[in-house]
Scaffold this active site. Structure first.
Site, PDB file in Angstrom:
ATOM      1  N   GLU A  57      -4.516   0.514   3.683  1.00  0.00           N
ATOM      2  CA  GLU A  57      -3.870   1.283   2.417  1.00  0.00           C
ATOM      3  C   GLU A  57      -4.923   2.083   1.031  1.00  0.00           C
ATOM      4  OE1 GLU A  57      -1.298   3.105   2.032  1.00  0.00           O
ATOM      5  OE2 GLU A  57      -0.604   1.165   4.240  1.00  0.00           O
ATOM      6  N   GLN A  62      -8.058   7.587  -0.323  1.00  0.00           N
ATOM      7  CA  GLN A  62      -8.557   8.724  -0.649  1.00  0.00           C
ATOM      8  C   GLN A  62      -8.788   9.972   0.664  1.00  0.00           C
ATOM      9  OE1 GLN A  62      -9.949   8.138  -3.581  1.00  0.00           O
ATOM     10  NE2 GLN A  62     -10.976   9.000  -2.291  1.00  0.00           N
ATOM     11  N   GLY A 101     -15.925   9.095  -1.325  1.00  0.00           N
ATOM     12  CA  GLY A 101     -15.175   9.124  -2.911  1.00  0.00           C
ATOM     13  C   GLY A 101     -14.622   7.977  -3.977  1.00  0.00           C
ATOM     14  N   TYR A 140       2.602   0.617  -5.591  1.00  0.00           N
ATOM     15  CA  TYR A 140       2.680   1.532  -3.931  1.00  0.00           C
ATOM     16  C   TYR A 140       1.951   0.632  -3.237  1.00  0.00           C
ATOM     17  CZ  TYR A 140       1.988   3.313   0.073  1.00  0.00           C
ATOM     18  OH  TYR A 140       1.310   3.238   1.196  1.00  0.00           O
ATOM     19  N   ASP A 158       4.846   6.806  -0.836  1.00  0.00           N
ATOM     20  CA  ASP A 158       4.131   7.392  -1.509  1.00  0.00           C
ATOM     21  C   ASP A 158       4.032   9.028  -0.923  1.00  0.00           C
ATOM     22  OD1 ASP A 158       4.422   7.814   1.563  1.00  0.00           O
ATOM     23  OD2 ASP A 158       2.591   7.331   2.219  1.00  0.00           O
ATOM     24  N   CYS A 222      14.529  17.759  13.228  1.00  0.00           N
ATOM     25  CA  CYS A 222      14.501  16.381  12.828  1.00  0.00           C
ATOM     26  C   CYS A 222      16.038  15.960  13.000  1.00  0.00           C
ATOM     27  CB  CYS A 222      14.662  17.260  11.440  1.00  0.00           C
ATOM     28  SG  CYS A 222      14.803  15.793  10.126  1.00  0.00           S
TER      29      CYS A 222
HETATM   30  N1  ADE Z   1      -1.006   6.553   4.523  1.00  0.00           N
HETATM   31  C1  ADE Z   1      -0.842   5.528   3.720  1.00  0.00           C
HETATM   32  N2  ADE Z   1      -0.190   4.253   4.709  1.00  0.00           N
HETATM   33  C2  ADE Z   1       0.157   5.208   5.375  1.00  0.00           C
HETATM   34  C3  ADE Z   1       0.286   4.098   7.156  1.00  0.00           C
HETATM   35  N3  ADE Z   1       0.646   2.817   6.979  1.00  0.00           N
HETATM   36  N4  ADE Z   1       0.628   4.820   8.116  1.00  0.00           N
HETATM   37  C4  ADE Z   1      -0.344   5.926   7.971  1.00  0.00           C
HETATM   38  N5  ADE Z   1      -0.093   6.953   7.233  1.00  0.00           N
HETATM   39  C5  ADE Z   1      -0.354   6.176   5.399  1.00  0.00           C
END
Ligand code: ADE
Length: 371
Positions: A57, A62, A101, A140, A158, A222
């Site tokens: 995560e 990043q 970064g 998060y 997110d 969708c």
């Molecule tokens: N972006 C943030 N967490 C993620 C995850 N677990 N799988 C795919 N994309 C992500």
């Protein structure tokens, strides 16, 4: 579309939405069905190790999944568990982060691993609040770790989830405010299949990443097309709403005009961003104002200037406005008793004083040179 932003309004609206969906499980079931068919096979999926989920995560904050995969695999190969990370030298941790970064994220990972080793006997705490108390872990990340590893019913919200929900319900509340975050988190929590929180959260993220994408959502196929308010309004591109599309940030630049009798020192700006490839005096950049005492504590300052160097303030906080930045530039003239001969640094270019005109410089440098 919706212009009444009280939370009460949203919960009322949510009820109408649910009624329209016939029943609440419909949403979760529809999403789960899509996820079964469409999910990517990623190494941090279908695992229960909170440490690996945590690392994934932080890396994914990043970079995109595609670039993040290599970093994740290399990081986990070298630091397979909390103990190996906690006991590593910081420099090695940073080396495995190189190129991603935002190195403070890697330092926080390292710091938090040490905390887990020292304060939790090396066992990842199985408690939302304790996870959130670790350095570098916010709402998060704590929700992601506790739901993916232990199915705890904390919704992850997110960018992917914001976008999906904002479109589905045509929510005009900006996502980049405390109030917006609260509303979206509540909505995600209400929609959640609490008996399968981890998979539900993964599916929400994946849906935003693959189906309800920022610029090219594939609306005709969708599974929520019949229920999507933004699609019904032909306004998918208008969601999510942000309060500040381009936030202007303050940037404080502190320049040092080294005055050798015949020479001065300049530096080419090689980094991407403002003024790439233009020349300027050696500088220290900061997002907050720094006084001289704070500047002189900086490592780079001490590496450039001998202890007996003298500094004269010539220009203070000259304001310069760019599209995304408000810059405040300060210039110091630097002299040393030995005519600054001790400044021999390969990150600086030594040039004869009268040759500075041969180098392209930006407006602020030009301003100073014309004083
Ligand atoms: N972006 C943030 N967490 C993620 C995850 N677990 N799988 C795919 N994309 C992500």
């Amino acid at each position: 579309m919706l212009f009444f932003f009280t939370e009460k309004f949203y919960s009322t609206f949510f009820c109408i939405f649910v009624a329209n969906m016939k029943n609440l499980p419909f949403f979760a079931q529809n999403l789960a069905k899509w996820y079964q068919i469409s999910q990517r096979d990623l190494p941090w999926r279908n695992i229960k190790d909170p440490y690996k989920i945590w690392v994934s995560e932080i890396i994914l904050q990043q970079t995109q999944v595609k670039q993040g995969l290599d970093y994740y695999n290399r990081f986990i190969a070298r630091f397979p568990d909390v103990k190996s990370l906690a006991e590593a030298e910081e420099q090695e941790v940073l080396l495995h982060w190189q190129g991603l970064g935002y190195y403070s994220r890697a330092r926080n990972l390292h710091f938090a691993a040490k905390t887990i080793l020292q304060e939790h006997n090396g066992v990842f705490p199985k408690n939302y609040q304790a996870v959130k108390n670790l350095k570098g872990i916010g709402e998060y990340t704590a929700a992601a770790i506790t739901s993916f590893a232990w199915n705890m019913p904390y919704p992850v919200v997110d960018g992917n989830v914001f976008r999906f929900l904002a479109r589905l319900l045509a929510i005009d509340e900006p996502i980049d405010t405390g109030k917006g975050k609260k509303i979206f988190t509540q909505l995600a929590g209400n929609l959640m299949d609490k008996s399968n929180a981890g998979q539900f959260n993964q599916a929400m993220i994946e849906f935003g990443a693959l189906q309800c994408t920022p610029t090219t959502p594939d609306c005709p196929i969708c599974p929520f097309a019949d229920h999507c308010l933004a699609l019904a309004l032909n306004a998918v591109a208008n969601y999510p709403v942000k309060r500040n599309k381009t936030q202007t940030k303050n940037l404080y630049l502190y320049y040092f005009h080294i005055q050798d009798v015949f020479y001065t020192y300049i530096k080419k700006r090689t980094e991407k961003g403002i003024w790439q490839n233009l020349f300027e005096f050696p500088l220290i950049e900061s997002s907050t104002p720094l006084n001289f005492n704070e500047l002189s504590q900086k490592e780079v300052f001490q590496s450039w200037f001998p202890k007996n160097a003298q500094f004269k303030l010539v220009v203070e906080n000259k304001k310069h406005i760019l599209s995304h930045r408000i810059i405040y530039a300060t210039f110091y003239a630097v002299t040393c008793p030995d005519a600054c001969k001790s400044i021999a640094r390969n990150d600086l270019t030594k040039i004869p004083v009268d040759s500075i005109g041969q180098y392209p410089v930006h407006r602020l440098m030009q301003y100073y040179l014309e004083l």
